[in-house]
Design a protein around this motif. Structure first.
Motif, PDB file in Angstrom:
ATOM      1  N   PHE A 185       0.834  -1.202   0.000  1.00 27.74           N
ATOM      2  CA  PHE A 185       0.000   0.000   0.000  1.00 27.74           C
ATOM      3  C   PHE A 185       0.868   1.251   0.000  1.00 27.74           C
ATOM      4  CE2 PHE A 185       0.353  -1.610   4.343  1.00 27.74           C
ATOM      5  CZ  PHE A 185       0.794  -0.506   5.070  1.00 27.74           C
ATOM      6  N   SER A 186       0.267   2.336  -0.478  1.00 30.76           N
ATOM      7  CA  SER A 186       0.915   3.642  -0.414  1.00 30.76           C
ATOM      8  C   SER A 186       0.230   4.454   0.671  1.00 30.76           C
ATOM      9  CB  SER A 186       0.825   4.367  -1.756  1.00 30.76           C
ATOM     10  OG  SER A 186      -0.519   4.731  -2.046  1.00 30.76           O
ATOM     11  N   MET A 187       0.979   5.395   1.239  1.00 34.54           N
ATOM     12  CA  MET A 187       0.407   6.248   2.271  1.00 34.54           C
ATOM     13  C   MET A 187       1.131   7.584   2.315  1.00 34.54           C
ATOM     14  SD  MET A 187      -0.044   5.596   6.365  1.00 34.54           S
ATOM     15  CE  MET A 187      -0.423   3.896   6.015  1.00 34.54           C
ATOM     16  N   ARG A 188       0.364   8.636   2.526  1.00 34.70           N
ATOM     17  CA  ARG A 188       0.963   9.937   2.779  1.00 34.70           C
ATOM     18  C   ARG A 188       1.775   9.871   4.064  1.00 34.70           C
ATOM     19  NH1 ARG A 188      -2.940  14.984   1.429  1.00 34.70           N
ATOM     20  NH2 ARG A 188      -1.687  15.812   3.161  1.00 34.70           N
ATOM     21  N   THR A 189       2.946  10.458   4.047  1.00 36.27           N
ATOM     22  CA  THR A 189       3.798  10.401   5.237  1.00 36.27           C
ATOM     23  C   THR A 189       3.173  11.128   6.422  1.00 36.27           C
ATOM     24  OG1 THR A 189       5.028  12.337   4.440  1.00 36.27           O
ATOM     25  CG2 THR A 189       5.929  10.166   3.906  1.00 36.27           C
ATOM     26  N   ASP A 190       2.426  12.205   6.146  1.00 33.79           N
ATOM     27  CA  ASP A 190       1.798  12.934   7.245  1.00 33.79           C
ATOM     28  C   ASP A 190       0.585  12.195   7.800  1.00 33.79           C
ATOM     29  OD1 ASP A 190       0.427  13.381   4.870  1.00 33.79           O
ATOM     30  OD2 ASP A 190       0.044  15.493   5.248  1.00 33.79           O
ATOM     31  N   TYR A 191       0.011  11.292   7.025  1.00 31.07           N
ATOM     32  CA  TYR A 191      -1.168  10.545   7.481  1.00 31.07           C
ATOM     33  C   TYR A 191      -0.780   9.321   8.307  1.00 31.07           C
ATOM     34  CZ  TYR A 191      -5.991   8.798   7.186  1.00 31.07           C
ATOM     35  OH  TYR A 191      -7.269   8.375   7.483  1.00 31.07           O
ATOM     36  N   TYR A 192       0.447   8.871   8.185  1.00 34.66           N
ATOM     37  CA  TYR A 192       0.902   7.673   8.880  1.00 34.66           C
ATOM     38  C   TYR A 192       0.683   7.784  10.387  1.00 34.66           C
ATOM     39  CZ  TYR A 192       4.271   4.242  10.692  1.00 34.66           C
ATOM     40  OH  TYR A 192       4.886   3.229  11.386  1.00 34.66           O
ATOM     41  N   THR A 193       1.098   8.898  10.975  1.00 31.89           N
ATOM     42  CA  THR A 193       0.886   9.088  12.412  1.00 31.89           C
ATOM     43  C   THR A 193      -0.435   9.806  12.704  1.00 31.89           C
ATOM     44  OG1 THR A 193       2.255  11.084  12.282  1.00 31.89           O
ATOM     45  CG2 THR A 193       3.318   9.064  13.007  1.00 31.89           C
ATOM     46  N   GLU A 194      -0.762  10.817  11.918  1.00 31.06           N
ATOM     47  CA  GLU A 194      -2.000  11.569  12.168  1.00 31.06           C
ATOM     48  C   GLU A 194      -3.231  10.695  12.010  1.00 31.06           C
ATOM     49  OE1 GLU A 194      -2.457  15.431  10.345  1.00 31.06           O
ATOM     50  OE2 GLU A 194      -0.281  15.653  10.204  1.00 31.06           O
ATOM     51  N   GLY A 195      -3.179   9.731  11.100  1.00 30.97           N
ATOM     52  CA  GLY A 195      -4.315   8.853  10.874  1.00 30.97           C
ATOM     53  C   GLY A 195      -4.337   7.628  11.769  1.00 30.97           C
ATOM     54  N   GLY A 196      -3.295   7.424  12.565  1.00 39.42           N
ATOM     55  CA  GLY A 196      -3.248   6.279  13.467  1.00 39.42           C
ATOM     56  C   GLY A 196      -2.759   4.992  12.828  1.00 39.42           C
TER      57      GLY A 196
END
Length: 212
Positions: free
Chosen positions: A158-169
């Motif tokens: 999967f791909s993920m925004r780096t800022d969403y990795y922690t902010e999104g849990g």
């Protein structure tokens, strides 16, 4: 060619959706312009995700799932690298209608990531989920279902925004799945710009896990 400003504005409308019903409606409305918009912004994650899955799945005749398939941009790349049996899953009928026209999918399934999926346990040798783990989209719990439908020894990419990795849990959920013996990390890419011509300040990573 679709203007970059208009393309970016359509992306922002999607990010601004308040719930899954609005998100589905926005994707249905966007479906016919989606490919042109993302091409105009230099979208490169589909190719990277498909190539990463191909690294870990030797048998290209094994069934794989394109979760959050959209219009089939990832499916085309999966087909390009040799996968023959690809299932598309997406919440938007309009997007799936576009994906069907690409003639790379064995079947198309309507389903929402973050909810129980109407797919069999251990059904797939591999899963891709590209461009979906971002703000206003799938929650961390979506990973549990991707693990469930992947057979032992298979890979989830999967791909993920780096800022969403922690902010999104997702950092917590990914670690919890690893601690529970559900999967192990195979690879985490260096940060890259998934849309260099549209979102140059937003960085993404590709992740690959082996399901245990």
């Amino acid at each position: 060619m679709t203007g970059k400003k208009a393309s970016t504005e359509r992306i922002q409308r999607v990010y601004a959706s308040s719930d899954s019903a609005e998100l589905t409606s926005e994707y249905n409305r966007w479906s016919t312009e989606y490919d042109a918009d993302l091409d105009a912004l230099g979208y490169n994650a589909p190719r990277g995700g498909a190539e990463l899955l191909a690294t870990y799945i030797a048998d290209k005749s094994a069934p794989v799932l394109d979760a959050g398939a959209g219009t089939g941009m990832v499916g085309e790349e999966l087909n390009r690298v040799g996968f023959e049996r690809i299932t598309a899953l997406d919440m938007s009928p309009g997007m799936l209608a576009q994906a069907e026209q690409k003639s790379v999918y064995e079947q198309l399934v309507i389903g929402e990531l973050g909810q129980p999926l109407s797919l069999d346990t251990d059904a797939f040798a591999g899963v891709t989920c590209i461009g979906v783990l971002t703000f206003g989209h799938a929650p961390p719990e979506a990973l549990d279902e991707l693990v469930r439908v992947t057979r032992a020894g298979g890979a989830v990419v999967f791909s993920m925004r780096t800022d969403y990795y922690t902010e999104g849990g997702f950092d917590v959920r990914q670690s919890a799945l690893e601690a529970a013996g559900k999967w192990r990390l195979l690879q985490r890419s260096e940060p890259f710009q998934a849309m260099p011509d549209g979102e140059p300040d937003i960085w993404h990573e590709l992740w690959a896990y082996e399901v245990l």
